[in-house]
Design a protein around this motif. Structure first.
Motif, mmCIF file in Angstrom:
data_model
loop_
_atom_site.group_PDB
_atom_site.id
_atom_site.type_symbol
_atom_site.label_atom_id
_atom_site.label_comp_id
_atom_site.label_asym_id
_atom_site.label_seq_id
_atom_site.Cartn_x
_atom_site.Cartn_y
_atom_site.Cartn_z
ATOM 1 N N GLY A 194 0.836 -1.247 -0.044
ATOM 2 C CA GLY A 194 0.038 -0.033 0.101
ATOM 3 C C GLY A 194 0.877 1.233 -0.043
ATOM 4 N N ILE A 195 0.226 2.314 0.347
ATOM 5 C CA ILE A 195 0.729 3.682 0.717
ATOM 6 C C ILE A 195 1.976 3.872 1.292
ATOM 7 N N GLY A 196 2.304 2.867 2.399
ATOM 8 C CA GLY A 196 3.455 3.375 3.400
ATOM 9 C C GLY A 196 3.278 4.365 4.213
ATOM 10 N N ILE A 197 4.275 4.391 5.093
ATOM 11 C CA ILE A 197 4.048 5.343 6.206
ATOM 12 C C ILE A 197 5.722 6.133 6.404
ATOM 13 N N SER A 198 5.639 7.528 6.455
ATOM 14 C CA SER A 198 6.853 8.070 6.535
ATOM 15 C C SER A 198 7.401 7.684 7.813
ATOM 16 N N PHE A 209 -6.273 8.138 18.072
ATOM 17 C CA PHE A 209 -6.598 9.298 17.012
ATOM 18 C C PHE A 209 -5.806 9.913 16.108
ATOM 19 N N TYR A 210 -4.273 9.433 16.350
ATOM 20 C CA TYR A 210 -3.708 9.660 15.229
ATOM 21 C C TYR A 210 -3.574 9.299 13.816
ATOM 22 N N ARG A 211 -3.888 9.989 12.882
ATOM 23 C CA ARG A 211 -4.000 9.850 11.514
ATOM 24 C C ARG A 211 -3.118 10.215 10.630
ATOM 25 N N VAL A 212 -2.455 9.699 9.628
ATOM 26 C CA VAL A 212 -1.558 10.278 8.720
ATOM 27 C C VAL A 212 -2.408 11.398 7.759
ATOM 28 N N ASP A 213 -3.575 10.961 7.406
ATOM 29 C CA ASP A 213 -4.659 11.541 6.516
ATOM 30 C C ASP A 213 -5.981 11.642 7.172
ATOM 31 N N PRO A 214 -6.423 12.437 7.987
ATOM 32 C CA PRO A 214 -7.446 12.140 8.491
ATOM 33 C C PRO A 214 -8.809 11.992 7.450
ATOM 34 N N ARG A 216 -8.800 10.578 4.464
ATOM 35 C CA ARG A 216 -8.730 9.353 3.853
ATOM 36 C C ARG A 216 -9.164 8.360 4.975
ATOM 37 N N SER A 217 -8.417 8.403 6.155
ATOM 38 C CA SER A 217 -8.956 7.565 7.226
ATOM 39 C C SER A 217 -10.574 7.442 7.220
ATOM 40 N N ARG A 218 -11.342 8.712 7.516
ATOM 41 C CA ARG A 218 -12.623 9.006 7.681
ATOM 42 C C ARG A 218 -13.301 8.326 6.555
ATOM 43 N N THR A 223 -11.183 5.229 12.431
ATOM 44 C CA THR A 223 -11.530 6.064 13.502
ATOM 45 C C THR A 223 -10.111 6.501 14.304
ATOM 46 N N GLY A 224 -8.886 5.958 13.835
ATOM 47 C CA GLY A 224 -7.522 6.357 14.403
ATOM 48 C C GLY A 224 -7.475 5.687 15.913
ATOM 49 N N LEU A 225 -8.398 4.867 16.186
ATOM 50 C CA LEU A 225 -8.116 4.037 17.386
ATOM 51 C C LEU A 225 -7.561 2.509 17.268
ATOM 52 N N GLY A 226 -7.663 2.146 16.027
ATOM 53 C CA GLY A 226 -7.271 0.629 15.927
ATOM 54 C C GLY A 226 -5.998 0.341 16.333
ATOM 55 N N LEU A 227 -4.845 1.104 15.930
ATOM 56 C CA LEU A 227 -3.341 0.702 16.255
ATOM 57 C C LEU A 227 -3.097 0.781 17.658
ATOM 58 N N ALA A 228 -4.018 1.975 18.205
ATOM 59 C CA ALA A 228 -3.843 2.190 19.973
ATOM 60 C C ALA A 228 -4.364 0.749 20.342
ATOM 61 N N ILE A 229 -5.441 0.291 20.006
ATOM 62 C CA ILE A 229 -5.910 -0.811 20.618
ATOM 63 C C ILE A 229 -5.023 -2.082 20.249
ATOM 64 N N GLY A 250 5.128 -0.200 0.633
ATOM 65 C CA GLY A 250 4.042 -0.728 1.577
ATOM 66 C C GLY A 250 4.386 -0.947 2.937
ATOM 67 N N SER A 251 4.006 -1.561 3.792
ATOM 68 C CA SER A 251 4.357 -1.566 5.194
ATOM 69 C C SER A 251 4.124 -3.196 5.617
ATOM 70 N N THR A 252 4.982 -3.407 6.827
ATOM 71 C CA THR A 252 4.734 -4.754 7.456
ATOM 72 C C THR A 252 4.446 -4.422 8.739
ATOM 73 N N PHE A 253 3.215 -4.843 9.344
ATOM 74 C CA PHE A 253 3.231 -4.891 10.700
ATOM 75 C C PHE A 253 3.278 -6.288 11.390
ATOM 76 N N THR A 254 4.370 -6.278 12.569
ATOM 77 C CA THR A 254 4.592 -7.725 12.968
ATOM 78 C C THR A 254 4.141 -7.773 14.288
HETATM 79 P P1 ADP Z 1 -7.479 4.291 11.362
HETATM 80 O O1 ADP Z 1 -8.854 3.897 12.231
HETATM 81 O O2 ADP Z 1 -7.243 5.474 11.053
HETATM 82 O O3 ADP Z 1 -7.138 3.284 10.450
HETATM 83 P P2 ADP Z 1 -5.446 3.368 13.179
HETATM 84 O O4 ADP Z 1 -5.050 3.468 14.403
HETATM 85 O O5 ADP Z 1 -5.836 1.732 12.736
HETATM 86 O O6 ADP Z 1 -6.410 4.161 12.782
HETATM 87 O O7 ADP Z 1 -4.078 3.632 12.210
HETATM 88 C C1 ADP Z 1 -3.504 5.162 12.311
HETATM 89 C C2 ADP Z 1 -3.189 5.549 10.920
HETATM 90 O O8 ADP Z 1 -1.967 4.800 10.492
HETATM 91 C C3 ADP Z 1 -4.088 5.615 9.904
HETATM 92 O O9 ADP Z 1 -5.049 6.479 9.653
HETATM 93 C C4 ADP Z 1 -3.028 5.549 8.625
HETATM 94 O O10 ADP Z 1 -2.870 6.772 8.524
HETATM 95 C C5 ADP Z 1 -1.812 4.748 9.120
HETATM 96 N N1 ADP Z 1 -2.026 3.423 9.089
HETATM 97 C C6 ADP Z 1 -2.251 2.231 9.799
HETATM 98 N N2 ADP Z 1 -1.953 1.257 8.808
HETATM 99 C C7 ADP Z 1 -1.617 1.384 7.779
HETATM 100 C C8 ADP Z 1 -1.129 0.513 6.535
HETATM 101 N N3 ADP Z 1 -1.088 -0.496 6.504
HETATM 102 N N4 ADP Z 1 -0.365 1.267 5.607
HETATM 103 C C9 ADP Z 1 -0.416 2.538 5.508
HETATM 104 N N5 ADP Z 1 -0.831 3.579 6.467
HETATM 105 C C10 ADP Z 1 -1.356 2.897 7.616
#
Ligand code: ADP
Length: 274
Positions: A194-198, A209-214, A216-218, A223-229, A250-254
Motif C-alpha cells: 500500500g501507500i506506506g508510512i513515513s 486518534f492519530y492519522r496520517v491523512d484524517p 482518507r481515514s474517515r 477512527t484512528g483508534l485501531g493501532l492504539a488497540i 508498502g508496510s509490514t506490521f509484526t
Molecule cells: P484508522 O482507523 O485511521 O485506520 P489506526 O489507528 O488503525 O486508525 O491507524 C492510524 C493511522 O496509521 C491510519 O490513519 C493510517 O494513516 C496509518 N496506517 C495504519 N496502517 C497502515 C498501513 N497498513 N499502511 C499505511 N498506513 C497505515
C-alpha cells in the motif's frame, strides 16, 4: 508552585526524594493532560457525524417534495450513522482492552483460527478492491491469551492493510515461531503493498486518534483508534507490535506474542492409576 512547595517541605529528607516527588507530580500532570486531550478528541470525533446527521435530517425535511434528493440525503445519513457506530464500537473495544485483565481468561489460541477470523472481517473490502490475500506458516502455532482481544488486534492490522492499499494488490499474513531467551514467541506479520508510512508518522500512528491523512481515514470508516488497540493488546499479553514501511511501497506490521504449547489445549488425560 505546587512542586516547589512540596520540595521545600521535604527538602530535609534529601534531594533524591525531592526529585522523585517532583517527577511524580510531572507524571501526574502528564496523565491528566493525556486524559483531557482524549476527552477533547472523542468529543470532536463524535461531533463530526452527529453534526452531519442533524444537517442532513433538516435537508431531508426541506426536500420532502423531491424524492430523489430525499434518497440521496438518506444515503449520506446512513454513511454518517455507520461512522458513528464504528467510533462507538472502537471506543468500547479500547476501554475493554484498557480495563480488563486479558490474562484472566487466557487460553491457548490457534493462530490459524485468528488469521481466518481476521481475514473474514475484511472479506467485503477485499472483494470490492480485488485484493489477493494469502496466509501461511500458521500451522500448529498457538499463542497464549485472550481470544477476543487477540482477534480484534489482528483484525485491525489486516483491515488497515486492505484500507491503505490500492486495488489489485496483495496482502500477506505470515506466521512463524521464533526462539527467544524468555520462552518461544509467535510472530504474525501482515504485509501490504500500500501507500506506506513515513518515518516521522511511524512514531505516532500507535497514538489514539492519530492519522496520517484524517480525510482518507474517515472515508474508509477509520477512527484512528485501531493501532492504539493493537498496541495495548500486544503489551498486555507480554508481546509487542512493530512496523516496517517504505513510502509508496508498502508496510509490514509484526505482532509478537508469547507462544502457548499446543498440548495445553488438549483435555487433561486421566491418570492411569485412578
Ligand atoms: P484508522 O482507523 O485511521 O485506520 P489506526 O489507528 O488503525 O486508525 O491507524 C492510524 C493511522 O496509521 C491510519 O490513519 C493510517 O494513516 C496509518 N496506517 C495504519 N496502517 C497502515 C498501513 N497498513 N499502511 C499505511 N498506513 C497505515
Amino acid at each position: 508552585g505546587e512542586a516547589l512547595a512540596v520540595s521545600a517541605r521535604v527538602a530535609p529528607l534529601g534531594s533524591r526524594l525531592v526529585l522523585l516527588l517532583v517527577e511524580d507530580l510531572t507524571e501526574a500532570r502528564r496523565i491528566e493532560a493525556v486524559r483531557r486531550d482524549f476527552v477533547a478528541n472523542v468529543s470532536h470525533e463524535l461531533k463530526t457525524p452527529t453534526g452531519a446527521l442533524s444537517l442532513l435530517s433538516e435537508a431531508v425535511m426541506d426536500a420532502s417534495d423531491d424524492p430523489e434528493a430525499v434518497t440521496r440525503f438518506a444515503g449520506r445519513m446512513q454513511i454518517e450513522a455507520t461512522r458513528l457506530t464504528n467510533l462507538v464500537q472502537e471506543l468500547i473495544d479500547l476501554s475493554r482492552v484498557q480495563n480488563d485483565d486479558p490474562l484472566e481468561d487466557a487460553e491457548p489460541v490457534r493462530v490459524d483460527e485468528l488469521v481466518a477470523e481476521a481475514m473474514d472481517r475484511s472479506r467485503h473490502a477485499v472483494s470490492t478492491k480485488n485484493i489477493t490475500m494469502a496466509a501461511g506458516g500458521t500451522d500448529g502455532l498457538y499463542v497464549w491469551g485472550n481470544r477476543g482481544q487477540l482477534a480484534a488486534a489482528l483484525g485491525n492490522l489486516v483491515e488497515n492493510a486492505v484500507n491503505y492499499s490500492p486495488a489489485r494488490t496483495r496482502v500477506g499474513i505470515a506466521g512463524r515461531r521464533i526462539s527467544a531467551p524468555g520462552g518461544d514467541l509467535v510472530e504474525i506479520a501482515v504485509t501490504d503493498q500500500g501507500i506506506g508510512i513515513s518515518e516521522k508518522d511511524r512514531e505516532r500512528i500507535f497514538e489514539r486518534f492519530y492519522r496520517v491523512d484524517p480525510a482518507r481515514s474517515r472515508a474508509t470508516g477509520g477512527t484512528g483508534l485501531g493501532l492504539a488497540i493493537v498496541k495495548h493488546v500486544a503489551a498486555s499479553h507480554g508481546g509487542e507490535v512493530t512496523v516496517w514501511s517504505s513510502e509508496g511501497q508498502g508496510s509490514t506490521f509484526t505482532l509478537r506474542l508469547p507462544e502457548a504449547a499446543a498440548s495445553r489445549d488438549r483435555s487433561p488425560v486421566a491418570a492411569p492409576d485412578d
